[in-house]
Design an enzyme around this catalytic site. Structure first.
Site, PDB file in Angstrom:
ATOM      1  N   LYS A 206      31.911  62.845 101.855  1.00  0.00           N
ATOM      2  CA  LYS A 206      31.923  61.934 100.700  1.00  0.00           C
ATOM      3  C   LYS A 206      32.709  60.699 101.099  1.00  0.00           C
ATOM      4  CE  LYS A 206      30.525  61.692  96.380  1.00  0.00           C
ATOM      5  NZ  LYS A 206      29.337  62.280  95.731  1.00  0.00           N
TER       6      LYS A 206
ATOM      7  N   ASP B   7      26.246  57.130  94.846  1.00  0.00           N
ATOM      8  CA  ASP B   7      27.001  57.910  93.856  1.00  0.00           C
ATOM      9  C   ASP B   7      27.381  56.902  92.776  1.00  0.00           C
ATOM     10  OD1 ASP B   7      28.323  60.633  93.289  1.00  0.00           O
ATOM     11  OD2 ASP B   7      30.039  59.319  93.080  1.00  0.00           O
TER      12      ASP B   7
HETATM   13  P1  NDP Z   1      26.111  55.767  87.800  1.00  0.00           P
HETATM   14  O1  NDP Z   1      27.094  54.811  88.334  1.00  0.00           O
HETATM   15  O2  NDP Z   1      24.655  55.451  87.885  1.00  0.00           O
HETATM   16  O3  NDP Z   1      26.444  56.107  86.273  1.00  0.00           O
HETATM   17  C1  NDP Z   1      27.667  56.629  85.890  1.00  0.00           C
HETATM   18  C2  NDP Z   1      27.701  56.708  84.378  1.00  0.00           C
HETATM   19  O4  NDP Z   1      28.882  57.390  83.973  1.00  0.00           O
HETATM   20  C3  NDP Z   1      27.751  55.327  83.723  1.00  0.00           C
HETATM   21  O5  NDP Z   1      27.139  55.381  82.471  1.00  0.00           O
HETATM   22  C4  NDP Z   1      29.270  55.092  83.615  1.00  0.00           C
HETATM   23  O6  NDP Z   1      29.626  54.182  82.583  1.00  0.00           O
HETATM   24  C5  NDP Z   1      29.751  56.489  83.282  1.00  0.00           C
HETATM   25  N1  NDP Z   1      31.130  56.644  83.796  1.00  0.00           N
HETATM   26  C6  NDP Z   1      31.558  56.474  85.071  1.00  0.00           C
HETATM   27  N2  NDP Z   1      32.887  56.655  85.160  1.00  0.00           N
HETATM   28  C7  NDP Z   1      33.292  56.951  83.913  1.00  0.00           C
HETATM   29  C8  NDP Z   1      34.545  57.259  83.344  1.00  0.00           C
HETATM   30  N3  NDP Z   1      35.658  57.291  84.102  1.00  0.00           N
HETATM   31  N4  NDP Z   1      34.590  57.535  82.013  1.00  0.00           N
HETATM   32  C9  NDP Z   1      33.469  57.499  81.256  1.00  0.00           C
HETATM   33  N5  NDP Z   1      32.250  57.206  81.739  1.00  0.00           N
HETATM   34  C10 NDP Z   1      32.175  56.940  83.037  1.00  0.00           C
HETATM   35  O7  NDP Z   1      26.422  57.166  88.539  1.00  0.00           O
HETATM   36  P2  NDP Z   1      25.487  58.442  88.695  1.00  0.00           P
HETATM   37  O8  NDP Z   1      24.637  58.616  87.483  1.00  0.00           O
HETATM   38  O9  NDP Z   1      24.855  58.379  90.025  1.00  0.00           O
HETATM   39  O10 NDP Z   1      26.574  59.602  88.773  1.00  0.00           O
HETATM   40  C11 NDP Z   1      27.084  60.278  87.629  1.00  0.00           C
HETATM   41  C12 NDP Z   1      27.734  61.583  88.060  1.00  0.00           C
HETATM   42  O11 NDP Z   1      26.763  62.398  88.729  1.00  0.00           O
HETATM   43  C13 NDP Z   1      28.913  61.468  89.034  1.00  0.00           C
HETATM   44  O12 NDP Z   1      29.829  62.503  88.784  1.00  0.00           O
HETATM   45  C14 NDP Z   1      28.239  61.708  90.377  1.00  0.00           C
HETATM   46  O13 NDP Z   1      29.174  62.171  91.347  1.00  0.00           O
HETATM   47  C15 NDP Z   1      27.253  62.793  90.001  1.00  0.00           C
HETATM   48  N6  NDP Z   1      26.125  62.938  90.928  1.00  0.00           N
HETATM   49  C16 NDP Z   1      25.278  61.903  91.200  1.00  0.00           C
HETATM   50  C17 NDP Z   1      24.219  62.091  92.058  1.00  0.00           C
HETATM   51  C18 NDP Z   1      23.209  61.030  92.308  1.00  0.00           C
HETATM   52  O14 NDP Z   1      22.205  61.326  92.966  1.00  0.00           O
HETATM   53  N7  NDP Z   1      23.364  59.817  91.805  1.00  0.00           N
HETATM   54  C19 NDP Z   1      24.024  63.370  92.760  1.00  0.00           C
HETATM   55  C20 NDP Z   1      24.922  64.427  92.327  1.00  0.00           C
HETATM   56  C21 NDP Z   1      25.945  64.184  91.471  1.00  0.00           C
HETATM   57  P3  NDP Z   1      30.064  52.673  82.958  1.00  0.00           P
HETATM   58  O15 NDP Z   1      28.789  51.988  83.344  1.00  0.00           O
HETATM   59  O16 NDP Z   1      30.669  52.165  81.715  1.00  0.00           O
HETATM   60  O17 NDP Z   1      31.038  52.803  84.096  1.00  0.00           O
END
Ligand code: NDP
Length: 444
Positions: free
Chosen positions: A126, A166
């Site tokens: 990571k 991510d």
């Molecule tokens: P994105 O950046 O596309 O989206 C993240 C979302 O979560 C946004 O809506 C963001 O809001 C919100 N968010 C992020 N940080 C916080 C926080 N501290 N408090 C509240 N809301 C928050 O990321 P992903 O959708 O790719 O990833 C989401 C999760 O899924 C993570 O935990 C990631 O590790 C996990 N994941 C992702 C994979 C992938 O293929 N993308 C694979 C496996 C796991 P805002 O825009 O306001 O920051």
């Protein structure tokens, strides 16, 4: 003192201030006690757990870049190469102000077992930076990505370490990172996944984590005498995972009633209209609040509280520790019967224990969100073969992988007498393969 407790104490002592990493190690090792106790003498002699909790390598570097006002800025860059027992390091890059070494170690540790669980030959890693892409111009994001990759390119490669997206790293960032890697090394190889379709990307990669989450949820529901059709679903986040989980859930007949971002959440009793969310988030890069400005049936609430919305199924898809014990109790009290984690470790340990102790179906992130990395591995295969599979081909492989993960987790849990505990099942199934490979490869 038991071997597990000894190693956990050592982790806390040797890694001060890394709370998320301690939490992940504790959760995994606790659920593996049955397996570890049964093999204690063998594992102790080989210092297996001590090796398992220590990353093979951590690279930490300076990332200087110039903003639009000509000001030089400096961020911290990291890559944690955690475990390569079963394949090249594989895991995403996160760009978020909260990023630090401890968070990336927790993610890399979890990734090792998740990748093992997919059945594909990928190790765990990571990386990322405390750079915040929010509010930055495209040029600033490019300047950051180029500087980040100038350093990272020395340590990665198609058969060595293959990063992906991510939080904060989507198609735009992967494009800039890939361009710079090619420029630095002269190699046109599958060194990153999540690439655009014109330069080696795989169909379905964008959708993979969200779709995979729904495929495994569907499998879990059916094995427990329930179905997805007609159920109301609350999903946190509105990024990549949340959007494509919503899309597949809606396709399979569920009603998604809420989504969020880090400032607040929307509730739409008529069911979220995903085309509007995609326009706001993927095209305009706007805030989820704007949905309520456009859709009269929707209500926007500032701040936390999404888990107080009544639903049948909850899918935390934003970030770590976003769902605590109070949230878990509220979900249960409002009739929620199943939770599957799209994000990594979104439920606190207390919330997870509550789900398990109160007869709710619970699929941990390690299993539930593995569709993303599995499809990344399929992207690597296509790059090596210099071929592109069709959407249907990749989607079918993804579906089969998710069903396989469900089966492995369910069987491992049953084998160790904790039927229905998919937390233990997923950890055991992921652990067994990594351990066998580590033992076979000697003291490395
Ligand atoms: P994105 O950046 O596309 O989206 C993240 C979302 O979560 C946004 O809506 C963001 O809001 C919100 N968010 C992020 N940080 C916080 C926080 N501290 N408090 C509240 N809301 C928050 O990321 P992903 O959708 O790719 O990833 C989401 C999760 O899924 C993570 O935990 C990631 O590790 C996990 N994941 C992702 C994979 C992938 O293929 N993308 C694979 C496996 C796991 P805002 O825009 O306001 O920051």
């Amino acid at each position: 003192m038991s071997y597990v407790d000894e190693v956990y104490d050592r982790v806390v002592k040797q890694n001060p201030g890394e709370g998320e990493f301690h939490q992940a190690v504790k959760e995994v090792l606790d659920s593996l006690r049955i397996v570890i106790d049964a093999n204690e003498a063998k594992y102790r002699k080989a210092a297996l757990l001590e090796r398992l909790v220590e990353p093979e390598r951590i690279i930490s570097f300076r990332v200087p870049w110039v903003d639009d006002n000509g000001q030089v800025r400096v961020n911290k860059g990291f890559r944690v190469q955690f475990n390569s027992a079963i394949g090249p390091y594989k895991g995403g890059l996160r760009l978020h102000p909260s990023v630090n070494q401890g968070i990336l170690k927790f993610l890399g540790f979890e990734q090792t077992f998740k990748n093992s669980l997919t059945g594909l030959p990928i190790g765990g890693g990571k990386g990322g930076s405390d750079f915040d892409p929010k509010g930055k111009s495209d040029r600033e994001v490019m300047a950051f990505c180029q500087s980040f990759m100038t350093e990272l390119s020395k340590y990665i490669g198609a058969d060595q370490d293959v990063p992906a997206g991510d939080i904060g790293v989507g198609a735009r960032e992967i494009g800039y990172l890939y361009g710079q890697y090619k420029r630095m090394t002269g190699l046109y190889e599958g060194v990153l996944t999540g690439k655009g379709l014109t330069y080696g990307g795989s169909l379905v990669r964008t959708q993979a984590t969200g779709y995979g989450l729904i495929y495994i949820l569907d499998e879990m529901l059916r094995h427990n005498g329930r179905e997805l059709e007609g159920k109301s679903v609350v999903i946190s986040g509105s990024g990549n995972v949340a959007i494509y989980a919503s899309e597949k859930a809606i396709q399979l007949g569920a009603k998604v009633v809420a989504l969020s971002d880090s400032t607040g959440y929307i509730y739409d009793k008529n069911g979220i209209r995903l085309e509007i969310v995609k326009e706001i988030k993927e095209v305009r890069r706007g805030r989820i609040k704007e949905y309520a400005d456009e859709v009269p049936s929707a209500v926007y609430t500032e701040g936390k509280g999404i888990w107080n919305i009544p639903c049948d199924i909850a899918l935390p898809c934003a970030t770590q520790n976003e769902l605590n014990l109070e949230d878990a109790k509220a979900l249960k009290a409002n009739g929620c019967f199943a939770v599957a984690e799209g994000a990594n470790m979104p439920s606190t340990r207390e919330a997870t224990d509550f789900f398990l102790e109160n007869g709710m179906m619970f699929m941990p992130g390690k299993a539930a969100n593995a569709g993303g990395v599995a499809t990344s591995a399929l992207e690597m295969s296509q790059n090596s073969l210099r071929l592109s599979w069709t959407f249907e081909e990749v989607d079918k492989k993804l579906h089969d992988i998710m069903v396989g993960i469900y089966e492995k987790s369910a069987k491992a849990a049953k084998r160790y007498g904790v039927k229905g505990n998919y937390v233990a099942g997923a950890n055991i199934a992921g652990f067994e393969k990594v351990v066998e490979a580590m033992m076979a490869q000697g003291i490395v």
